[in-house]
Enzyme design. Structure first.
Site, mmCIF file in Angstrom:
data_model
loop_
_atom_site.group_PDB
_atom_site.id
_atom_site.type_symbol
_atom_site.label_atom_id
_atom_site.label_comp_id
_atom_site.label_asym_id
_atom_site.label_seq_id
_atom_site.Cartn_x
_atom_site.Cartn_y
_atom_site.Cartn_z
ATOM 1 N N TYR A 51 0.840 -1.202 0.000
ATOM 2 C CA TYR A 51 0.000 0.000 0.000
ATOM 3 C C TYR A 51 0.871 1.246 0.000
ATOM 4 O O TYR A 51 0.595 2.211 -0.719
ATOM 5 C CB TYR A 51 -0.913 0.008 1.238
ATOM 6 C CG TYR A 51 -1.930 1.122 1.181
ATOM 7 C CD1 TYR A 51 -3.205 0.895 0.661
ATOM 8 C CD2 TYR A 51 -1.617 2.413 1.609
ATOM 9 C CE1 TYR A 51 -4.128 1.913 0.575
ATOM 10 C CE2 TYR A 51 -2.541 3.442 1.520
ATOM 11 C CZ TYR A 51 -3.795 3.184 1.004
ATOM 12 O OH TYR A 51 -4.717 4.202 0.903
ATOM 13 N N PHE B 297 -9.366 19.745 -25.166
ATOM 14 C CA PHE B 297 -9.709 18.326 -25.114
ATOM 15 C C PHE B 297 -10.852 18.184 -24.115
ATOM 16 O O PHE B 297 -10.911 18.903 -23.123
ATOM 17 C CB PHE B 297 -8.521 17.426 -24.747
ATOM 18 C CG PHE B 297 -8.940 15.986 -24.783
ATOM 19 C CD1 PHE B 297 -9.215 15.376 -26.000
ATOM 20 C CD2 PHE B 297 -9.170 15.269 -23.624
ATOM 21 C CE1 PHE B 297 -9.694 14.068 -26.053
ATOM 22 C CE2 PHE B 297 -9.649 13.955 -23.672
ATOM 23 C CZ PHE B 297 -9.908 13.352 -24.885
ATOM 24 N N THR B 298 -11.740 17.234 -24.370
ATOM 25 C CA THR B 298 -13.001 17.112 -23.624
ATOM 26 C C THR B 298 -12.787 17.104 -22.105
ATOM 27 O O THR B 298 -13.294 17.979 -21.391
ATOM 28 C CB THR B 298 -13.736 15.826 -24.052
ATOM 29 O OG1 THR B 298 -12.834 14.721 -23.935
ATOM 30 C CG2 THR B 298 -14.193 15.927 -25.502
ATOM 31 N N ASP C 226 0.054 18.749 -21.727
ATOM 32 C CA ASP C 226 -0.693 17.496 -21.843
ATOM 33 C C ASP C 226 0.144 16.603 -22.747
ATOM 34 O O ASP C 226 0.137 16.746 -23.968
ATOM 35 C CB ASP C 226 -2.085 17.735 -22.423
ATOM 36 C CG ASP C 226 -2.870 16.429 -22.536
ATOM 37 O OD1 ASP C 226 -2.248 15.339 -22.504
ATOM 38 O OD2 ASP C 226 -4.105 16.488 -22.669
ATOM 39 N N LYS D 159 -2.091 5.911 -23.668
ATOM 40 C CA LYS D 159 -1.848 6.120 -25.103
ATOM 41 C C LYS D 159 -0.381 5.809 -25.399
ATOM 42 O O LYS D 159 0.012 4.640 -25.453
ATOM 43 C CB LYS D 159 -2.205 7.552 -25.498
ATOM 44 C CG LYS D 159 -3.711 7.818 -25.594
ATOM 45 C CD LYS D 159 -4.348 8.123 -24.296
ATOM 46 C CE LYS D 159 -5.761 8.631 -24.429
ATOM 47 N NZ LYS D 159 -6.384 8.783 -23.102
ATOM 48 N N ARG E 36 -16.143 13.052 -33.303
ATOM 49 C CA ARG E 36 -15.406 14.168 -32.708
ATOM 50 C C ARG E 36 -15.911 15.434 -33.388
ATOM 51 O O ARG E 36 -15.303 15.945 -34.312
ATOM 52 C CB ARG E 36 -13.891 14.025 -32.898
ATOM 53 C CG ARG E 36 -13.280 12.872 -32.130
ATOM 54 C CD ARG E 36 -12.772 13.207 -30.734
ATOM 55 N NE ARG E 36 -13.752 13.141 -29.674
ATOM 56 C CZ ARG E 36 -13.446 12.817 -28.406
ATOM 57 N NH1 ARG E 36 -12.230 12.484 -28.073
ATOM 58 N NH2 ARG E 36 -14.365 12.832 -27.467
ATOM 59 N N PHE F 21 -20.948 12.966 -25.059
ATOM 60 C CA PHE F 21 -20.694 12.023 -26.154
ATOM 61 C C PHE F 21 -20.581 10.580 -25.682
ATOM 62 O O PHE F 21 -20.867 9.654 -26.422
ATOM 63 C CB PHE F 21 -19.419 12.418 -26.925
ATOM 64 C CG PHE F 21 -18.180 12.484 -26.069
ATOM 65 C CD1 PHE F 21 -17.894 13.610 -25.322
ATOM 66 C CD2 PHE F 21 -17.305 11.411 -26.012
ATOM 67 C CE1 PHE F 21 -16.760 13.661 -24.518
ATOM 68 C CE2 PHE F 21 -16.169 11.454 -25.216
ATOM 69 C CZ PHE F 21 -15.901 12.590 -24.459
#
Ligand code: F0G
Length: 460
Positions: free
Chosen positions: A75, A127-128, A218, A261, A385, A451
């Site tokens: 932990y 970006f969303t 980002d 990604k 998109r 979306f």
């Protein structure tokens, strides 16, 4: 490492395969209707080639799977966190690291810490999840990407670039204090996977430094951005992706990352910063939302896989094959006359739904309708998109983005060249019958990130 060949052929081979189900057209028609014409609501069992997203959908390598077994599931004080942290520091150069369960967990922490209510957050396209966290923290997003990025046909090699004039005028009009930070994405997702140039980022750096404004990166697809810099920017042809990534990071003060990604894992992310005060606050806040600062919602094995995945993502031959495959698909679609965003981007092909379906207006959700048609034709799952993804402003109006796109997102190390052929052939088939495609009406709209779960009906 030297190139093996001119071809983009993959620098890996298959050791295990996942079997897919091939469905009939009538099954797919029933499924998409049941899913309210939203590809996010399809059961994956009824999907043949899944190009919904490149997020968490890549294949891990044998090395990542063996690192998995070394996961320290303690932990507190996990050795696996130390290995992940060391990999981030070595390859990206940021000083302090906070693990999170995925990118938006990092965005939540960073936005809460760095944005004061009413402050502006200029960014190179939204970006969303990023914009939503900025807004939930009281920030106001403003777009500073170059105008070329909003034009699907403009072949600017760096459509992720910032318009420095826009930044200057925001500073002049509002003053530097009113700016929380500048939010810079590498390989801008919503623009079609388009890179920012090193020169542009450097210029932004010197402009913002003069005013004491920080840059937050980002870095979800930073390695793909580096590959484009290597291909397109003067002075970088002989530099490695690894070196270019480190240089990109060096012009920013902190970062959020979805490791799902570029970093080749199925789950994970982190926030990084060079600023001790920000780190101190994040280390406090992470316990509230994610977990202790040495696991942040991740299992030890996930952190091991990230440590290895980061390194693999920086291999030049990996990026050559990765982007080579995307370009292969894009060029095939171009040959069939399909209107796509140019230049071909890093993580997928973005079909221009406005050009594909000129008979539909944006309030009939052309990209949403088109994604459903691709699925019906061949079981290929893509995603919208456009106006659905863009959502609504605080005053309730739709954002109505210039880009109304269907994204064919290519998972890393998953599909073959023959799969890409099937995808391209299917788009050509749908293109032939495009005049018959009808628009959609939204019959259910969730409040946040609509979306993902919105439902639609065909307009009769
Ligand atoms: N930033 C960018 C540029 C992204 O593309 C994503 C996710 C995130 C942040 C958020 O990261 O999903 O790990 O919480 N993009 C996925 C996509 C969902 O399909 O484009 P996350």
């Amino acid at each position: 490492m030297k190139d093996f060949k001119k071809s983009w052929a993959e620098p890996y081979k298959m050791k295990m395969v996942e079997l897919l189900k091939v469905t009939s057209r009538s099954q797919r028609l029933a499924q998409i209707k049941k899913a309210g014409y939203n590809t996010f609501l399809l059961p994956s069992d009824f999907v043949y080639i899944d190009l919904l997203t490149d997020s968490g959908t890549g294949s891990m390598s044998d090395r990542q799977w063996s690192a998995f077994m070394l996961g320290d599931e303690a932990y507190a004080g996990s050795k696996s966190f130390e290995r992940m942290e060391a990999s981030i520091k070595e390859h990206y150069g940021y000083k302090y690291v906070i693990p999170t369960h995925q990118g938006r967990g990092a965005e939540n922490l960073l936005s809460q810490i760095m944005i004061k209510k009413g402050q502006l957050v200029p960014g190179n396209m939204y970006f969303t999840t990023t914009r939503l966290h900025q807004e939930l923290a009281g920030g106001i997003f403003t777009d500073i990407i170059i105008d070329e990025a909003h034009d699907p046909l403009n072949e600017h090699p760096f459509k992720g670039n910032v318009d420095l004039g826009k930044v200057e005028s925001i500073i002049k009009k509002h003053g530097a204090k009113k700016i929380a930070y500048i939010s810079i994405a590498t390989n801008v997702n919503m623009a079609g996977g388009q890179p920012i140039s090193m020169q542009n980022l450097k210029q932004l750096r010197s402009l913002t430094q003069k005013h004491g404004i920080k840059i937050i990166h980002d870095m979800t697809r930073v390695a793909e951005n580096a590959w484009f810099i290597k291909q397109r920017e003067k002075g970088y042809a002989n530099r490695s992706v690894e070196e270019i990534v480190k240089e990109l990071c060096s012009y920013t003060d902190g970062a959020t990352m979805s490791a799902k990604k570029d970093a080749l894992v199925n789950i994970g992310g982190f926030m990084a910063t060079n600023d001790y005060d920000v780190y101190e606050e994040a280390r406090n806040l992470v316990v509230v939302y994610e977990g202790l600062h040495t696991y942040g919602g991740l299992a030890g094995r996930d952190m091991e896989a990230i440590a290895v995945g980061i390194k693999e993502s920086l291999d030049d031959n990996h990026q050559k094959a990765r982007i080579g495959q995307v370009e292969y698909l894009g060029n095939k679609m171009i040959a069939y006359g399909i209107p796509i965003v140019k230049p071909i981007g890093g993580h997928g092909i973005f079909v221009d739904a406005k050009a594909f379906l000129p008979h539909l207006s944006q309030d009939q959700f052309p990209a949403q309708a088109l994604a459903a048609e691709f699925y019906i034709d061949s079981g290929v799952r893509t995603m919208e998109r456009g106006v659905v993804s863009a959502g609504r402003k605080a005053n309730g109006e739709n954002y109505n983005p210039a880009l109304e796109l269907v994204r064919f997102t290519i998972p890393r190390r998953v599909y073959t060249q023959a799969h890409m052929d099937v995808v391209a052939e299917s788009t050509a088939e749908v293109f032939k019958n495009r005049n018959k495609i009808k628009g959609l009406k939204m019959i259910y709209e969730p409040k946040y990130l609509r979306f993902f779960q919105a439902r639609f009906e065909k307009i009769k």
